[in-house]
Design a protein around this motif. Structure first.
Motif, PDB file in Angstrom:
ATOM      1  N   ASP A   7       0.853  -1.161  -0.095  1.00  0.00           N
ATOM      2  CA  ASP A   7      -0.086  -0.051   0.018  1.00  0.00           C
ATOM      3  C   ASP A   7       0.885   1.191  -0.137  1.00  0.00           C
ATOM      4  O   ASP A   7       0.664   2.253  -0.637  1.00  0.00           O
ATOM      5  N   TYR A   8       1.856   1.139   0.536  1.00  0.00           N
ATOM      6  CA  TYR A   8       2.802   2.122   0.894  1.00  0.00           C
ATOM      7  C   TYR A   8       3.439   2.715  -0.534  1.00  0.00           C
ATOM      8  O   TYR A   8       3.376   3.993  -1.012  1.00  0.00           O
ATOM      9  N   GLU A   9       3.884   1.575  -1.197  1.00  0.00           N
ATOM     10  CA  GLU A   9       4.515   1.835  -2.439  1.00  0.00           C
ATOM     11  C   GLU A   9       3.549   2.472  -3.492  1.00  0.00           C
ATOM     12  O   GLU A   9       3.801   3.220  -4.380  1.00  0.00           O
ATOM     13  N   ARG A  10       2.292   1.759  -3.423  1.00  0.00           N
ATOM     14  CA  ARG A  10       1.181   2.339  -4.495  1.00  0.00           C
ATOM     15  C   ARG A  10       0.852   3.697  -4.304  1.00  0.00           C
ATOM     16  O   ARG A  10       0.690   4.423  -5.170  1.00  0.00           O
ATOM     17  N   ARG A  13       3.835   5.769  -5.675  1.00  0.00           N
ATOM     18  CA  ARG A  13       3.691   5.824  -7.092  1.00  0.00           C
ATOM     19  C   ARG A  13       2.458   6.770  -7.445  1.00  0.00           C
ATOM     20  O   ARG A  13       2.502   7.571  -8.456  1.00  0.00           O
ATOM     21  N   ARG A  14       1.358   6.760  -6.742  1.00  0.00           N
ATOM     22  CA  ARG A  14       0.148   7.502  -7.078  1.00  0.00           C
ATOM     23  C   ARG A  14       0.508   9.024  -7.040  1.00  0.00           C
ATOM     24  O   ARG A  14       0.205   9.847  -7.625  1.00  0.00           O
ATOM     25  N   ARG A  15       1.370   9.274  -5.629  1.00  0.00           N
ATOM     26  CA  ARG A  15       1.718  10.756  -5.595  1.00  0.00           C
ATOM     27  C   ARG A  15       2.575  11.098  -6.745  1.00  0.00           C
ATOM     28  O   ARG A  15       2.409  12.344  -7.234  1.00  0.00           O
ATOM     29  N   VAL A  16       3.708  10.055  -7.117  1.00  0.00           N
ATOM     30  CA  VAL A  16       4.707  10.581  -8.108  1.00  0.00           C
ATOM     31  C   VAL A  16       3.813  10.918  -9.471  1.00  0.00           C
ATOM     32  O   VAL A  16       4.097  11.906 -10.027  1.00  0.00           O
TER      33      VAL A  16
END
Length: 241
Positions: A7-10, A13-16
């Protein structure tokens, strides 16, 4: 633990990607604003170019008008100068000065005082520089006509140095018939002949005037109608020149 890391990585990526999207939107917005400003600048430049061209055309037209006006003014100035010079020359010719001005004033005063202009003109015309002249000699002679041709018809002056003779038109009586004597109301022809073959001719209605130079003498003749058939002639003989 695995689920939490995913969830943290997703979310990362979403913020990026969200950041990239915002950057893209901002870049697109800036690009649009830049293009719009560029287009507006182009339109303004085109408008200024048209305005400048119109101003140049107006100034060129005004320049041509001013040059034409200047040329017309120069022509008018030259014409005025020529007219002024002509008037000045005419003034110098026609306005009397010196002795002529004094004589003109005297003539004007005499005419204003009641003296007849024709009489004054006659007196002036008779005024001459003193000359070495002999006393006037007066004679008379007959003019030949178609009905009067025989005999000696003439007169001599200066001991025969000059001879005068002439012819005229015949007169008519009350019945319209021709007379032998000449008609003084018609033109006559008088020929003056000097020694050596010099001649002079006076033609017209009497009185007539004519002169002839013979042997360093000038003979001045005045011819006038006399008694029937006769012409009275007066000759002045003066040294010449």
């Amino acid at each position: 633990m695995t689920l939490g890391r995913y969830d943290y990585e997703r979310r990362y990526r979403r913020r990026v990607w969200a950041g990239f999207g915002k950057f893209g939107i901002l870049a697109a917005l800036l690009l649009g604003v830049g293009l719009f400003a560029y287009q507006m600048g182009i339109e303004q430049l085109k408008g200024r170019d048209v305005t400048l061209r119109e101003e140049i055309a107006t100034l060129s037209r005004q320049k041509a008008e001013f040059e034409l006006l200047a040329s017309q003014m120069q022509t008018a100035a030259r014409t005025a100068e020529a007219r002024s010079a002509e008037l000045e020359a005419r003034l110098q010719r026609e306005v009397p000065t010196g002795d002529l001005a004094r004589l003109s004033q005297l003539v004007a005063e005499r005419i204003k005082g009641g003296l007849d202009a024709n009489r004054l003109a006659f007196v002036i015309s008779q005024a001459q520089t003193p000359r070495n002249c002999q006393p006037a000699d007066s004679k008379r002679f007959t003019l030949t006509t178609p009905l009067l041709k025989g005999g000696t018809r003439g007169a001599t002056f200066g001991n025969g140095a000059v001879t005068v003779a002439g012819e005229g038109q015949p007169s008519h009586n009350a019945q319209g018939n021709q007379e032998s004597w000449f008609d003084p109301s018609q033109p006559v022809t008088i020929k003056i002949t000097g020694i050596g073959g010099k001649t002079a001719t006076a033609t017209g209605v009497l009185p007539l005037h004519q002169s002839l130079v013979v042997d360093n003498n000038e003979y001045r003749f005045t011819f006038a109608a006399g008694q029937r058939s006769f012409v009275d002639v007066t000759a002045d003989r003066c040294a010449y020149p």
